[in-house]
Design a protein around this motif. Structure first.
Motif, PDB file in Angstrom:
ATOM      1  N   GLU A   1     121.172 -48.060  69.683  1.00 45.69           N
ATOM      2  CA  GLU A   1     121.175 -46.606  69.611  1.00 45.69           C
ATOM      3  C   GLU A   1     120.535 -46.165  68.311  1.00 45.69           C
ATOM      4  N   ILE A   2     120.202 -44.891  68.260  1.00 46.32           N
ATOM      5  CA  ILE A   2     119.568 -44.333  67.080  1.00 46.32           C
ATOM      6  C   ILE A   2     120.583 -44.287  65.946  1.00 46.32           C
ATOM      7  N   ASP A   3     120.213 -44.874  64.810  1.00 45.09           N
ATOM      8  CA  ASP A   3     121.092 -44.854  63.641  1.00 45.09           C
ATOM      9  C   ASP A   3     121.186 -43.450  63.068  1.00 45.09           C
TER      10      ASP A   3
ATOM     11  N   ALA B   1     129.092 -33.911  65.558  1.00 45.00           N
ATOM     12  CA  ALA B   1     128.929 -34.312  66.959  1.00 45.00           C
ATOM     13  C   ALA B   1     128.127 -35.599  67.128  1.00 45.00           C
ATOM     14  N   TRP B   2     127.577 -36.143  66.054  1.00 47.88           N
ATOM     15  CA  TRP B   2     126.652 -37.269  66.136  1.00 47.88           C
ATOM     16  C   TRP B   2     127.191 -38.429  66.974  1.00 47.88           C
ATOM     17  N   SER B   3     128.407 -38.831  66.767  1.00 52.84           N
ATOM     18  CA  SER B   3     128.949 -39.995  67.484  1.00 52.84           C
ATOM     19  C   SER B   3     129.124 -39.728  68.978  1.00 52.84           C
ATOM     20  N   ARG B   4     129.161 -38.468  69.359  1.00 55.91           N
ATOM     21  CA  ARG B   4     129.318 -38.129  70.777  1.00 55.91           C
ATOM     22  C   ARG B   4     128.002 -37.733  71.452  1.00 55.91           C
ATOM     23  N   MET B   5     126.922 -37.645  70.667  1.00 53.23           N
ATOM     24  CA  MET B   5     125.632 -37.219  71.213  1.00 53.23           C
ATOM     25  C   MET B   5     125.003 -38.314  72.070  1.00 53.23           C
ATOM     26  N   THR B   6     124.225 -37.891  73.052  1.00 49.84           N
ATOM     27  CA  THR B   6     123.447 -38.834  73.842  1.00 49.84           C
ATOM     28  C   THR B   6     122.269 -39.319  73.009  1.00 49.84           C
ATOM     29  N   GLN B   7     121.654 -40.390  73.468  1.00 49.62           N
ATOM     30  CA  GLN B   7     120.467 -40.895  72.784  1.00 49.62           C
ATOM     31  C   GLN B   7     119.371 -39.832  72.748  1.00 49.62           C
ATOM     32  N   GLU B   8     119.231 -39.085  73.823  1.00 42.37           N
ATOM     33  CA  GLU B   8     118.200 -38.046  73.903  1.00 42.37           C
ATOM     34  C   GLU B   8     118.469 -36.934  72.890  1.00 42.37           C
ATOM     35  N   ALA B   9     119.721 -36.518  72.781  1.00 42.86           N
ATOM     36  CA  ALA B   9     120.083 -35.470  71.824  1.00 42.86           C
ATOM     37  C   ALA B   9     119.853 -35.944  70.397  1.00 42.86           C
ATOM     38  N   ARG B  10     120.198 -37.199  70.108  1.00 39.52           N
ATOM     39  CA  ARG B  10     119.959 -37.744  68.773  1.00 39.52           C
ATOM     40  C   ARG B  10     118.462 -37.793  68.474  1.00 39.52           C
ATOM     41  N   ALA B  11     117.679 -38.189  69.458  1.00 33.42           N
ATOM     42  CA  ALA B  11     116.221 -38.262  69.267  1.00 33.42           C
ATOM     43  C   ALA B  11     115.647 -36.880  68.971  1.00 33.42           C
ATOM     44  N   GLU B  12     116.173 -35.852  69.627  1.00 31.71           N
ATOM     45  CA  GLU B  12     115.709 -34.484  69.373  1.00 31.71           C
ATOM     46  C   GLU B  12     116.021 -34.064  67.935  1.00 31.71           C
TER      47      GLU B  12
END
Length: 80
Positions: free
Chosen positions: A15-17, A45-56
């Motif tokens: 996952e995205i660090d 919210a970072w730990s609950r975000m999807t990979q897509e949301a983190r990438a955004e």
């Protein structure tokens, strides 16, 4: 007695660090962290975000650099 192999690889996730650099100061005006440039809401919210949301969020961080100003030099730096 044999020593078991380390199991660190079991706990690693693809996952995205977090962009956190452990300089956590939130600027009241922008509500952005001066270290990682995330908002308070994004940080919490970072730990609950999807990979897509983190990438955004990660894609948006470079554009936020100009929104955060860091004071350097304490009072002497501000008076100059």
């Amino acid at each position: 007695m044999t020593i078991p192999e380390p199991t660190d690889h079991i706990w690693k996730r693809a996952e995205i660090d977090s962009p956190c650099i452990k300089i956590c100061v939130i600027q009241p005006e922008t509500r952005l962290c001066t270290g990682c440039l995330r908002t308070i809401d994004e940080i919490s919210a970072w730990s609950r975000m999807t990979q897509e949301a983190r990438a955004e969020v990660m894609a948006d961080l470079p554009a936020r650099r100009g929104l955060v100003t860091k004071r350097r030099g304490g009072r002497a730096g501000r008076v100059k």
